[in-house]
Design a protein around this motif. Structure first.
Motif, mmCIF file in Angstrom:
data_model
loop_
_atom_site.group_PDB
_atom_site.id
_atom_site.type_symbol
_atom_site.label_atom_id
_atom_site.label_comp_id
_atom_site.label_asym_id
_atom_site.label_seq_id
_atom_site.Cartn_x
_atom_site.Cartn_y
_atom_site.Cartn_z
ATOM 1 N N UNK A 207 0.983 -1.231 -0.025
ATOM 2 C CA UNK A 207 0.008 -0.106 -0.100
ATOM 3 C C UNK A 207 0.798 1.212 -0.046
ATOM 4 N N UNK A 208 1.892 0.957 0.590
ATOM 5 C CA UNK A 208 2.826 2.189 0.908
ATOM 6 C C UNK A 208 3.620 2.609 -0.454
ATOM 7 N N UNK A 209 3.847 1.629 -1.084
ATOM 8 C CA UNK A 209 4.650 1.688 -2.401
ATOM 9 C C UNK A 209 3.648 2.157 -3.340
ATOM 10 N N UNK A 210 2.495 1.488 -3.476
ATOM 11 C CA UNK A 210 1.526 1.896 -4.528
ATOM 12 C C UNK A 210 1.125 3.545 -4.230
ATOM 13 N N UNK A 211 0.876 4.251 -2.945
ATOM 14 C CA UNK A 211 0.803 5.360 -2.756
ATOM 15 C C UNK A 211 1.900 6.286 -3.341
ATOM 16 N N UNK A 212 2.972 5.901 -2.995
ATOM 17 C CA UNK A 212 4.313 6.415 -3.796
ATOM 18 C C UNK A 212 4.306 6.558 -5.167
ATOM 19 N N UNK A 213 3.784 5.493 -5.686
ATOM 20 C CA UNK A 213 3.615 5.622 -7.316
ATOM 21 C C UNK A 213 2.416 6.400 -7.625
ATOM 22 N N UNK A 214 1.551 6.612 -6.887
ATOM 23 C CA UNK A 214 0.281 7.455 -7.114
ATOM 24 C C UNK A 214 0.676 8.900 -6.890
ATOM 25 N N UNK A 215 1.759 9.028 -6.678
ATOM 26 C CA UNK A 215 2.280 10.551 -6.452
ATOM 27 C C UNK A 215 2.149 11.264 -4.990
ATOM 28 N N UNK A 216 1.607 10.296 -4.093
ATOM 29 C CA UNK A 216 1.595 10.899 -2.620
ATOM 30 C C UNK A 216 2.982 10.892 -2.260
ATOM 31 N N UNK A 217 3.586 12.228 -1.768
ATOM 32 C CA UNK A 217 4.652 12.321 -1.198
ATOM 33 C C UNK A 217 4.871 11.787 0.135
ATOM 34 N N UNK A 218 6.052 10.682 0.047
ATOM 35 C CA UNK A 218 6.312 10.034 1.310
ATOM 36 C C UNK A 218 7.780 10.339 1.634
#
Length: 117
Positions: A43-54
């Motif tokens: 989920x964290x990796x997917x969020x990163x690829x969707x443009x959410x800045x982590x």
């Protein structure tokens, strides 16, 4: 081999089976935890690829969770299979020993010895 000795062996096998069952339950819980780590990391990796800045530390932690989850799941899966095989062997031995015991009828009905019918 006396009935007492057979009963002791059966009791030991039952204790072993119980311990194996507990180990199997621990493996099941660890596999569930591993799946959770894989899902959270994914989920964290997917969020990163969707443009959410982590934070980069979170992304690295997510990758570590995925890798660790896969390793943990695989390890516990193989241990679970080995434990299940050991349980089947112990249960077969227990069944064989029970078959060797000279069983006698204990109760009676209406003054006659109890039968299977």
């Amino acid at each position: 081999m006396g009935d007492g000795d057979l009963r002791d062996q059966i009791a030991r096998l039952e204790s072993d089976i119980e311990q194996l069952a507990e180990g199997l339950e621990r493996c099941r819980k660890a596999m569930l935890l591993s799946k959770g780590a894989i899902a959270a990391g994914g989920i964290c990796i997917l969020a990163y690829f969707l443009g959410i800045r982590l934070d980069p530390t979170i992304v690295i932690g997510a990758l570590a969770a995925i890798i660790g989850g896969v390793v943990g799941f695989g390890s516990n899966s193989s241990t679970s299979k080995q434990t299940m095989a050991a349980m089947k062997v112990a249960e077969a031995q227990r069944t064989e020993l029970i078959g060797m015991i000279d069983l006698r009828s204990v109760g009676s009905r209406n003054g006659r010895q109890a039968t299977d019918s």
